[in-house]
Design a protein around this motif. Structure first.
Motif, PDB file in Angstrom:
ATOM      1  N   GLY A 126       5.061  85.332  94.053  1.00 33.97           N
ATOM      2  CA  GLY A 126       4.617  85.420  95.449  1.00 33.97           C
ATOM      3  C   GLY A 126       5.341  84.518  96.414  1.00 33.97           C
ATOM      4  O   GLY A 126       5.120  84.619  97.624  1.00 33.97           O
ATOM      5  N   ALA A 127       6.215  83.627  95.936  1.00 31.44           N
ATOM      6  CA  ALA A 127       6.892  82.684  96.828  1.00 31.44           C
ATOM      7  C   ALA A 127       7.916  83.407  97.694  1.00 31.44           C
ATOM      8  O   ALA A 127       8.766  84.137  97.187  1.00 31.44           O
ATOM      9  N   GLU A 128       7.820  83.230  98.991  1.00 38.58           N
ATOM     10  CA  GLU A 128       8.781  83.801  99.945  1.00 38.58           C
ATOM     11  C   GLU A 128       9.459  82.635 100.651  1.00 38.58           C
ATOM     12  O   GLU A 128       8.868  81.972 101.506  1.00 38.58           O
ATOM     13  N   LEU A 129      10.697  82.365 100.263  1.00 35.06           N
ATOM     14  CA  LEU A 129      11.434  81.192 100.740  1.00 35.06           C
ATOM     15  C   LEU A 129      12.225  81.512 102.002  1.00 35.06           C
ATOM     16  O   LEU A 129      12.913  82.532 102.072  1.00 35.06           O
ATOM     17  N   TYR A 130      12.129  80.624 102.974  1.00 36.76           N
ATOM     18  CA  TYR A 130      12.984  80.644 104.160  1.00 36.76           C
ATOM     19  C   TYR A 130      13.716  79.306 104.191  1.00 36.76           C
ATOM     20  O   TYR A 130      13.110  78.263 104.455  1.00 36.76           O
ATOM     21  N   TRP A 131      15.010  79.338 103.884  1.00 32.81           N
ATOM     22  CA  TRP A 131      15.824  78.121 103.843  1.00 32.81           C
ATOM     23  C   TRP A 131      16.716  78.105 105.077  1.00 32.81           C
ATOM     24  O   TRP A 131      17.386  79.089 105.377  1.00 32.81           O
ATOM     25  N   TYR A 132      16.729  76.970 105.796  1.00 31.48           N
ATOM     26  CA  TYR A 132      17.347  76.933 107.107  1.00 31.48           C
ATOM     27  C   TYR A 132      18.844  76.618 107.073  1.00 31.48           C
ATOM     28  O   TYR A 132      19.512  76.709 108.117  1.00 31.48           O
ATOM     29  N   GLY A 133      19.358  76.215 105.921  1.00 37.55           N
ATOM     30  CA  GLY A 133      20.783  75.923 105.825  1.00 37.55           C
ATOM     31  C   GLY A 133      21.203  74.661 106.555  1.00 37.55           C
ATOM     32  O   GLY A 133      22.356  74.529 106.977  1.00 37.55           O
ATOM     33  N   LYS A 134      20.290  73.714 106.702  1.00 41.08           N
ATOM     34  CA  LYS A 134      20.572  72.466 107.414  1.00 41.08           C
ATOM     35  C   LYS A 134      20.842  71.333 106.422  1.00 41.08           C
ATOM     36  O   LYS A 134      20.376  71.366 105.286  1.00 41.08           O
ATOM     37  N   GLU A 135      21.570  70.345 106.879  1.00 38.50           N
ATOM     38  CA  GLU A 135      21.764  69.153 106.060  1.00 38.50           C
ATOM     39  C   GLU A 135      20.413  68.490 105.818  1.00 38.50           C
ATOM     40  O   GLU A 135      19.600  68.344 106.744  1.00 38.50           O
ATOM     41  N   VAL A 136      20.150  68.117 104.575  1.00 33.30           N
ATOM     42  CA  VAL A 136      18.863  67.520 104.228  1.00 33.30           C
ATOM     43  C   VAL A 136      18.863  66.051 104.631  1.00 33.30           C
ATOM     44  O   VAL A 136      19.732  65.281 104.220  1.00 33.30           O
ATOM     45  N   ARG A 137      17.877  65.678 105.442  1.00 29.59           N
ATOM     46  CA  ARG A 137      17.690  64.291 105.864  1.00 29.59           C
ATOM     47  C   ARG A 137      16.208  63.958 105.781  1.00 29.59           C
ATOM     48  O   ARG A 137      15.357  64.852 105.912  1.00 29.59           O
ATOM     49  N   PRO A 138      15.860  62.679 105.618  1.00 27.01           N
ATOM     50  CA  PRO A 138      14.435  62.310 105.594  1.00 27.01           C
ATOM     51  C   PRO A 138      13.740  62.758 106.877  1.00 27.01           C
ATOM     52  O   PRO A 138      14.250  62.555 107.986  1.00 27.01           O
ATOM     53  N   GLY A 139      12.588  63.383 106.725  1.00 26.51           N
ATOM     54  CA  GLY A 139      11.798  63.809 107.868  1.00 26.51           C
ATOM     55  C   GLY A 139      12.286  65.062 108.563  1.00 26.51           C
ATOM     56  O   GLY A 139      11.695  65.481 109.555  1.00 26.51           O
ATOM     57  N   ARG A 140      13.338  65.699 108.040  1.00 29.80           N
ATOM     58  CA  ARG A 140      13.891  66.887 108.700  1.00 29.80           C
ATOM     59  C   ARG A 140      13.347  68.157 108.067  1.00 29.80           C
ATOM     60  O   ARG A 140      13.350  68.294 106.841  1.00 29.80           O
ATOM     61  N   LYS A 141      12.910  69.113 108.904  1.00 29.52           N
ATOM     62  CA  LYS A 141      12.436  70.396 108.402  1.00 29.52           C
ATOM     63  C   LYS A 141      13.635  71.215 107.940  1.00 29.52           C
ATOM     64  O   LYS A 141      14.531  71.521 108.726  1.00 29.52           O
ATOM     65  N   VAL A 142      13.640  71.567 106.660  1.00 32.69           N
ATOM     66  CA  VAL A 142      14.788  72.282 106.097  1.00 32.69           C
ATOM     67  C   VAL A 142      14.430  73.663 105.564  1.00 32.69           C
ATOM     68  O   VAL A 142      15.314  74.429 105.168  1.00 32.69           O
ATOM     69  N   GLY A 143      13.153  74.014 105.557  1.00 33.06           N
ATOM     70  CA  GLY A 143      12.749  75.332 105.092  1.00 33.06           C
ATOM     71  C   GLY A 143      11.244  75.414 104.965  1.00 33.06           C
ATOM     72  O   GLY A 143      10.521  74.449 105.253  1.00 33.06           O
ATOM     73  N   HIS A 144      10.757  76.575 104.555  1.00 32.40           N
ATOM     74  CA  HIS A 144       9.338  76.714 104.246  1.00 32.40           C
ATOM     75  C   HIS A 144       9.156  77.830 103.231  1.00 32.40           C
ATOM     76  O   HIS A 144      10.038  78.675 103.041  1.00 32.40           O
ATOM     77  N   ILE A 145       8.014  77.786 102.555  1.00 29.65           N
ATOM     78  CA  ILE A 145       7.656  78.799 101.568  1.00 29.65           C
ATOM     79  C   ILE A 145       6.312  79.388 101.962  1.00 29.65           C
ATOM     80  O   ILE A 145       5.343  78.657 102.188  1.00 29.65           O
TER      81      ILE A 145
END
Length: 355
Positions: free
Chosen positions: A299-318
């Protein structure tokens, strides 16, 4: 193919682009830092994924376009002073507040607003940024550069944080998604669930409040309203004149997502009352590396934003939108060891809401 330009090319702009494809809408997110100019045509529409933007060649061009939908709304809602003033003018419930003027002291604010006072910068600030607490009457002080640049709010002992996303067409027709319950950790939204039967009695109040705001602004598109639940009533916390993080669950849980709804309204396409499929949950991925094993969770539907991962940064959601709540909880169990340990409290909270 109709073309819609989006001021801003972050994840919200990219999800608008994705939602436009099935409607044969050519959605063009534009980087706000760009010094390019673009081939805008007079008949094309402009919208935005953000409330504020810097002065660049791209933003000047888009903001000057005569078909920039809601252009006059952005400065009103981007400034917390004018936003709160509008809420008061319309007689809608919000936390007691006042402008921090040049001669305002911390003592003045405590005398009017109580022992705990939250300062918020008038512009900018999100995910807990741009805030400063006054908690020690007689000892604390307003930061030097915050006078005339902030509002002060009375701290609210709220029961829960909820939000509602609504849509409005140019003809004034409004539709709403069900209330969403949200969990914030350190000011950042990490989990959402909607709909919940126990919040249904607040739906009419929420729709009245947001509908009043959208109608007063003659707004076209999607708007989000974040609220505090205090007992059996809602207080408006903040407004977002755009698609919103707390509406991401609609990508899985409704026949029309918030992104499609916004594009329909901007393009002048028919709006419909959204049909909710099942109770959905959203896990916001913040500052964590991508793990392809997430895709193995039922059931997981991943939306990955393709951004550099940094602390506190939104990078995707499921998102999860399963027909059985027990299955949703089982999938959250499967997901938990694949996320940082700090997500334990988020998944525990989500599971508790599904009981």
């Amino acid at each position: 193919m109709s073309r819609i330009w989006v001021l801003g090319a972050g994840q919200l702009g990219q999800m608008l682009k994705h939602a436009g494809m099935p409607l044969n809408l050519d959605v063009r997110p534009i980087d706000i830092e760009s010094e390019e100019t673009f081939p805008l045509q007079a008949h094309e529409k402009v919208t935005a994924e953000r409330e504020q933007w810097p002065e660049t060649a791209a933003t000047r061009q888009l903001a000057a376009h005569p078909a920039f939908v809601n252009l006059n709304t952005f400065p009103i809602l981007a400034d917390r002073y004018t936003q709160k003033s509008l809420i008061d003018k319309l007689g809608l419930a919000t936390a007691p507040w006042q402008l921090v003027q040049s001669d305002t002291s911390a003592e003045d604010l405590h005398n009017v607003l109580g022992e705990r006072v939250l300062l918020k910068r008038r512009t900018g600030g999100y995910d807990g940024r741009g805030q400063h607490w006054l908690r020690e009457p007689g000892r604390d002080a307003i930061p030097d550069d915050w006078h005339e640049q902030a509002i002060a709010e009375q701290a609210i002992d709220f029961d829960e944080e909820a939000s509602i996303v609504g849509m409005r067409g140019a003809d004034g027709q409004c539709y709403f998604y069900p209330l969403t319950l949200n969990l914030h950790v350190n000011g950042i939204l990490l989990g959402s669930v909607s709909p919940l039967a126990r919040l249904a009695h607040l739906q009419q109040e929420a729709e009245r409040m947001l509908g009043t705001l959208m109608n007063d602004l003659d707004y076209v598109g999607v708007m989000a309203m974040e609220c505090f639940r205090v007992g059996d009533h809602l207080l408006i916390n903040e407004l977002a004149p755009r698609v919103h993080n707390s509406g991401h669950w609609t990508q899985s849980g409704a026949n029309v997502s918030q992104f499609e709804a916004h594009l329909r309204a901007v393009a002048g396409l028919p709006l419909v009352e959204p049909t909710v499929k099942n109770t959905s949950v959203m896990v916001n991925l913040v500052g964590t590396e991508r793990n392809d094993d997430w895709l193995s969770v039922p059931g997981a539907e991943l939306y990955w934003y393709g951004k550099e991962v940094r602390p506190g940064r939104k990078v995707g959601h499921i998102n999860f939108c399963l027909s059985n709540l027990a299955d949703t909880k089982a999938s959250l169990d499967r997901l938990e060891p694949m996320l940082p340990a700090s997500y334990g409290i988020v998944l525990d909270w989500l599971r508790s809401q599904l009981n």
